[in-house]
Design a protein around this motif. Structure first.
Motif, short mmCIF file in Angstrom:
data_model
loop_
_atom_site.label_atom_id
_atom_site.label_comp_id
_atom_site.label_asym_id
_atom_site.label_seq_id
_atom_site.Cartn_x
_atom_site.Cartn_y
_atom_site.Cartn_z
N ALA A 196 0.82 -1.22 0.00
CA ALA A 196 0.00 0.00 0.00
C ALA A 196 0.86 1.27 0.00
O ALA A 196 0.68 2.16 0.82
N CYS A 208 0.92 3.87 -1.73
CA CYS A 208 0.28 5.18 -1.93
C CYS A 208 -0.73 5.50 -0.83
O CYS A 208 -1.39 6.54 -0.87
N GLY A 227 -3.55 4.15 -0.19
CA GLY A 227 -4.96 3.94 -0.53
C GLY A 227 -5.51 4.92 -1.55
O GLY A 227 -6.72 5.03 -1.72
N CYS A 280 -5.25 4.72 -4.74
CA CYS A 280 -5.44 4.08 -6.04
C CYS A 280 -4.36 4.51 -7.03
O CYS A 280 -4.63 4.80 -8.19
N ALA A 281 -3.13 4.61 -6.53
CA ALA A 281 -2.06 5.14 -7.37
C ALA A 281 -0.78 4.32 -7.35
O ALA A 281 0.25 4.79 -7.80
N CYS A 282 -0.82 3.09 -6.81
CA CYS A 282 0.44 2.34 -6.75
C CYS A 282 0.30 0.87 -7.18
O CYS A 282 1.26 0.28 -7.64
N ALA A 283 -0.87 0.29 -7.00
CA ALA A 283 -1.12 -1.12 -7.33
C ALA A 283 -0.31 -2.10 -6.48
O ALA A 283 -0.21 -3.26 -6.83
N CYS A 334 -1.31 -3.02 -3.67
CA CYS A 334 -2.33 -3.68 -2.85
C CYS A 334 -3.15 -4.63 -3.72
O CYS A 334 -4.29 -4.95 -3.40
N LEU A 383 -7.83 -4.00 -6.59
CA LEU A 383 -6.94 -3.28 -5.69
C LEU A 383 -7.64 -3.24 -4.33
O LEU A 383 -8.79 -2.77 -4.23
N CYS A 430 -7.35 -1.50 -1.77
CA CYS A 430 -7.74 -0.21 -1.18
C CYS A 430 -9.06 0.29 -1.76
O CYS A 430 -9.63 1.25 -1.25
FE1 FES Z 1 -1.98 2.13 -3.64
FE2 FES Z 1 -4.12 0.57 -3.35
S1 FES Z 1 -2.78 1.26 -1.83
S2 FES Z 1 -3.33 1.44 -5.15
#
Ligand code: FES
Length: 106
Positions: free
Chosen positions: A38, A40, A42, A44-47, A49, A84, A86
């Motif tokens: 995780a 980023c 949460g 939705c910017a790293c994948a 998770c 994902l 998050c």
């Molecule tokens: Fe980064 Fe889900 S925590 S995309």
């Protein structure tokens, strides 16, 4: 509290209680489940998770969002039930949810 089972790529299971309203990612972080970084937080910017939802649950968690779908394009080993973590909010109805963690995230 809904119980969520996280299964690592090597089969190790972590069955933990996750408060409704938290995301599947937050449930993992708060319970020290390995395999969900995780990076980023949460957004939705790293994948990092990335999870595979158990097929029995795949239809019960809603659809991938547009941003989520485009982030998954960058994840390794994406499958039909990839999500994902998050982007999934845990609700009471999710008691018994099972998700698996990709090998790339151990
Ligand atoms: Fe980064 Fe889900 S925590 S995309």
């Amino acid at each position: 509290m809904p119980k969520v089972t996280y299964i690592e790529h090597d089969g190790r299971e972590h069955a933990v209680e996750v408060k409704s309203g938290l995301s599947v990612m937050e449930g993992a972080i708060r319970n020290n489940v390995p395999g969900i970084d995780a990076d980023c937080g949460g957004a939705c910017a790293c994948a990092t998770c990335h999870i595979f939802v158990d097929p029995a649950w795949a239809g019960q968690l809603g659809e991938r969002g547009a941003m989520e779908a485009s982030m998954l394009d960058f994840a390794e080993g994406v499958q039909e039930t990839s999500r994902l973590a998050c982007q999934i909010k845990v609700a009471e109805a999710h008691d018994g949810l099972i998700v698996r963690l990709p090998e790339a995230q151990h």
